[in-house]
Design an enzyme around this catalytic site. Sequence first.
Site, short mmCIF file in Angstrom:
data_model
loop_
_atom_site.label_atom_id
_atom_site.label_comp_id
_atom_site.label_asym_id
_atom_site.label_seq_id
_atom_site.Cartn_x
_atom_site.Cartn_y
_atom_site.Cartn_z
N LYS A 91 0.86 -1.18 0.00
CA LYS A 91 0.00 0.00 0.00
C LYS A 91 0.90 1.23 0.00
O LYS A 91 2.02 1.21 0.53
CB LYS A 91 -0.89 0.03 1.25
CG LYS A 91 -2.13 0.87 1.11
CD LYS A 91 -3.24 0.12 0.37
CE LYS A 91 -4.54 0.89 0.37
NZ LYS A 91 -5.65 0.12 -0.19
N GLY A 191 -25.70 3.06 2.02
CA GLY A 191 -24.73 3.54 1.04
C GLY A 191 -25.00 2.92 -0.31
O GLY A 191 -24.71 1.75 -0.53
N VAL A 192 -25.59 3.70 -1.21
CA VAL A 192 -25.97 3.16 -2.52
C VAL A 192 -25.28 3.95 -3.62
O VAL A 192 -25.88 4.35 -4.62
CB VAL A 192 -27.50 3.13 -2.71
CG1 VAL A 192 -28.11 2.03 -1.88
CG2 VAL A 192 -28.13 4.47 -2.35
N GLY A 193 -23.98 4.16 -3.44
CA GLY A 193 -23.18 4.84 -4.44
C GLY A 193 -22.69 3.87 -5.49
O GLY A 193 -23.44 3.00 -5.95
N LYS A 194 -21.42 3.98 -5.85
CA LYS A 194 -20.87 3.19 -6.96
C LYS A 194 -21.07 1.69 -6.76
O LYS A 194 -21.48 0.98 -7.67
CB LYS A 194 -19.39 3.50 -7.13
CG LYS A 194 -19.12 4.89 -7.70
CD LYS A 194 -17.66 5.25 -7.67
CE LYS A 194 -16.82 4.34 -8.51
NZ LYS A 194 -15.39 4.74 -8.53
N VAL A 195 -20.76 1.17 -5.58
CA VAL A 195 -20.90 -0.26 -5.31
C VAL A 195 -22.32 -0.60 -4.89
O VAL A 195 -22.92 -1.56 -5.37
CB VAL A 195 -19.89 -0.73 -4.24
CG1 VAL A 195 -20.13 -2.19 -3.88
CG2 VAL A 195 -18.46 -0.53 -4.72
N GLY A 196 -22.87 0.19 -3.97
CA GLY A 196 -24.17 -0.11 -3.39
C GLY A 196 -25.29 -0.23 -4.41
O GLY A 196 -26.16 -1.10 -4.28
N HIS A 197 -25.26 0.61 -5.44
CA HIS A 197 -26.39 0.55 -6.37
C HIS A 197 -26.32 -0.71 -7.24
O HIS A 197 -27.35 -1.27 -7.63
CB HIS A 197 -26.50 1.82 -7.23
CG HIS A 197 -25.70 1.85 -8.49
ND1 HIS A 197 -24.40 2.30 -8.53
CD2 HIS A 197 -26.01 1.47 -9.76
CE1 HIS A 197 -23.95 2.22 -9.78
NE2 HIS A 197 -24.89 1.72 -10.53
#
Length: 363
Positions: A91, A191-197
């Site tokens: 990282k 959380g329904v952003g990029k991954v959530g949706h």
Amino acid sequence: MTDVTGAPVDVLHTLFHSDQGGHEQVVICQDRATGLKAVIALHNTALGPGLGGTRFYPYANEAEAVADALNLSRGMSYKNALAGLDHGGGKAVIIGDPEKIKTEELLLAYGRFVASLGGRYVTACDVGTYVADMDVVARECRWTTGRSPENGGAGDSSVLTAFGVFQGMRASAQHLWGDPTLRGRKVGVAGVGKVGHHLVEHLLSDGAEVLITDVRQESVRRIADLHPEVTVVADTETLIRTEGLDIYAPCALGGALSDETVPVLTAKVVCGAANNQLAHPGVEKDLADRSVLYAPDYVVNAGGVIQVADELHGFDFDRCKAKATKIFDTTLEIFARAKADGIPPAAAADRIAEQRMAEARGR
């Protein structure tokens, strides 16, 4: 207090003596012309080159940045091992506010530092860095992934991240209820952003009853307009207290499972895409004491790292999806190990990852 190099003594103690240390290599990078200050940490490369994103963040001080690089790279060793990847944990962190100091010249300088490691570390996106940034870094470093399709990359990894979380949910349902379907189950997604949706789409296709919440109203409206059958709740506090909730999916910020939230959680399963869901290690015992099944976040959200790893070999979506499908089997293996050893699932996941790394080191 600092040592003769000026490095904080507590950081060196963490590196050489604590359970959070054990890193193979830590590189301090500086390019005064561009203002670059970065830390690259390689935790364990027994399975292959370290793979992990570059975090660009305004840390309070350099010691905090080093500590974050150490913790994040260690986490990537375990994540990559359980994802079945031939990669170790690495990282990098760039110190500073990306809104103020990020420039093309700085990213190019950073790329040169990564390239100087000769392939021991492969970088990608993380907080504060994006696909366009990796396109710039790649101009100086061929060990860069997470690039745009126009530049030979795979682009957005959220599709496979959501697919992997869905596989983890299916495994949780299989373990707890004896059937790998979410049909008829009430699932709350915070959380329904990029991954959530994308996760919501999988759940609806499988016949689940879905509840959603997000601090960004535009994200909520996008799903509500497409799927009026979805229930919108006011906030996460309301969601986790919903009666009859079967599964809670934290897909936003870390620390979602805390001393405050676990006692009021109604769900029987926690399985989501957010990183670092446990506010502290003791929280998982609290979940177990309440008979809540926890699917370790770094196991089920590994679809993204599977994608960026595949990009190094010429991205093939079907090949990646096949690997992400195996998150189902891995999650079941972790639950079985946890039951057999009488330990929480996260501890079981750690043991399996450590075993794989030890076997690779002994080859």
